[in-house]
Motif scaffolding. Structure first.
Motif, short mmCIF file in Angstrom:
data_model
loop_
_atom_site.label_atom_id
_atom_site.label_comp_id
_atom_site.label_asym_id
_atom_site.label_seq_id
_atom_site.Cartn_x
_atom_site.Cartn_y
_atom_site.Cartn_z
N ARG A 1 18.70 -3.37 27.58
CA ARG A 1 19.12 -4.71 27.19
C ARG A 1 19.40 -4.78 25.69
O ARG A 1 20.40 -5.31 25.26
CB ARG A 1 18.05 -5.70 27.62
CG ARG A 1 18.38 -7.12 27.29
CD ARG A 1 17.35 -8.05 27.85
NE ARG A 1 17.37 -9.26 27.04
CZ ARG A 1 16.44 -10.16 27.05
NH1 ARG A 1 15.40 -10.02 27.82
NH2 ARG A 1 16.54 -11.21 26.30
N TYR A 5 23.04 -5.60 23.16
CA TYR A 5 23.08 -6.56 22.05
C TYR A 5 23.47 -5.86 20.75
O TYR A 5 24.22 -6.40 19.93
CB TYR A 5 21.73 -7.26 21.86
CG TYR A 5 21.44 -8.32 22.88
CD1 TYR A 5 22.20 -9.49 22.94
CD2 TYR A 5 20.40 -8.18 23.79
CE1 TYR A 5 21.93 -10.47 23.87
CE2 TYR A 5 20.11 -9.16 24.73
CZ TYR A 5 20.88 -10.30 24.77
OH TYR A 5 20.63 -11.28 25.68
N ASP A 8 27.20 -5.18 20.68
CA ASP A 8 27.92 -6.41 20.36
C ASP A 8 27.82 -6.74 18.87
O ASP A 8 28.81 -7.09 18.24
CB ASP A 8 27.38 -7.59 21.18
CG ASP A 8 27.79 -7.53 22.64
OD1 ASP A 8 28.76 -6.79 22.97
OD2 ASP A 8 27.15 -8.20 23.46
N TYR A 9 26.63 -6.61 18.31
CA TYR A 9 26.43 -6.89 16.89
C TYR A 9 27.26 -5.94 16.03
O TYR A 9 27.88 -6.34 15.05
CB TYR A 9 24.94 -6.75 16.55
CG TYR A 9 24.62 -7.04 15.10
CD1 TYR A 9 24.35 -8.33 14.68
CD2 TYR A 9 24.58 -6.01 14.16
CE1 TYR A 9 24.07 -8.60 13.35
CE2 TYR A 9 24.30 -6.27 12.83
CZ TYR A 9 24.04 -7.57 12.42
OH TYR A 9 23.76 -7.83 11.11
N THR A 24 19.50 -12.84 18.09
CA THR A 24 20.83 -13.17 18.60
C THR A 24 20.90 -14.64 18.99
O THR A 24 19.87 -15.32 19.11
CB THR A 24 21.18 -12.31 19.84
OG1 THR A 24 20.29 -12.66 20.90
CG2 THR A 24 21.09 -10.82 19.53
N LEU A 30 16.80 -8.87 18.11
CA LEU A 30 17.50 -7.60 17.93
C LEU A 30 16.95 -6.80 16.75
O LEU A 30 16.78 -5.58 16.84
CB LEU A 30 19.00 -7.84 17.75
CG LEU A 30 19.86 -6.59 17.62
CD1 LEU A 30 19.72 -5.68 18.84
CD2 LEU A 30 21.32 -6.98 17.42
#
Length: 136
Positions: A1, A5, A8-9, A24, A30
């Protein structure tokens, strides 16, 4: 998971500057998750596949070494542009605004204080680094 994230970051941000307290928009911690991965790596407990995936996204395990290498590469470029000279004025900034003069002064101070890594001393000696600018 956490990895999804992180991916994406990383699309819009530099992972070297991810704050430890970063959360997030959906509430996932994160920064804390990444810190946990780095601790696991430091303790040799991060599975090799996880390490590889994190490196592919752009994770830097040792930020201080990473920053030192930025300065060293700037010094090499300076030497190339200046006939091999690594005698950098304290106020000198590179074209991309890196303060190479300060970096050089910091290396001299760390050397005087005996807190510089031997590998760094060796690399700097290889390019003729001047440890005492007063004798330059």
């Amino acid at each position: 998971r956490g990895f999804s994230y992180l991916v994406d970051y990383a699309k819009n941000n530099d992972l070297k500057n991810l704050p430890t307290k970063f959360i997030t928009k959906s509430g996932f911690k994160l920064g804390a998750w990444l810190s946990k991965q780095k601790r696991a790596e430091n303790n040799n407990k991060l599975p090799p596949l996880y390490k590889k995936r994190l490196e592919e996204v752009g994770i830097v395990w040792d930020i201080l070494e990473y920053k030192w290498n930025i300065g060293y590469q700037a010094l090499l470029l300076y030497a190339k542009k200046n006939n091999g000279s690594v005698n950098v004025h304290q106020d000198y900034r590179t074209d991309d605004k890196f303060n190479l003069g300060t970096w050089v002064s910091t290396q001299r101070n760390r050397y005087r204080e005996k807190v510089i890594k031997k590998e760094h001393i060796d690399k700097l000696n290889e390019v003729g680094f001047i440890w005492n600018h007063k004798t330059a």
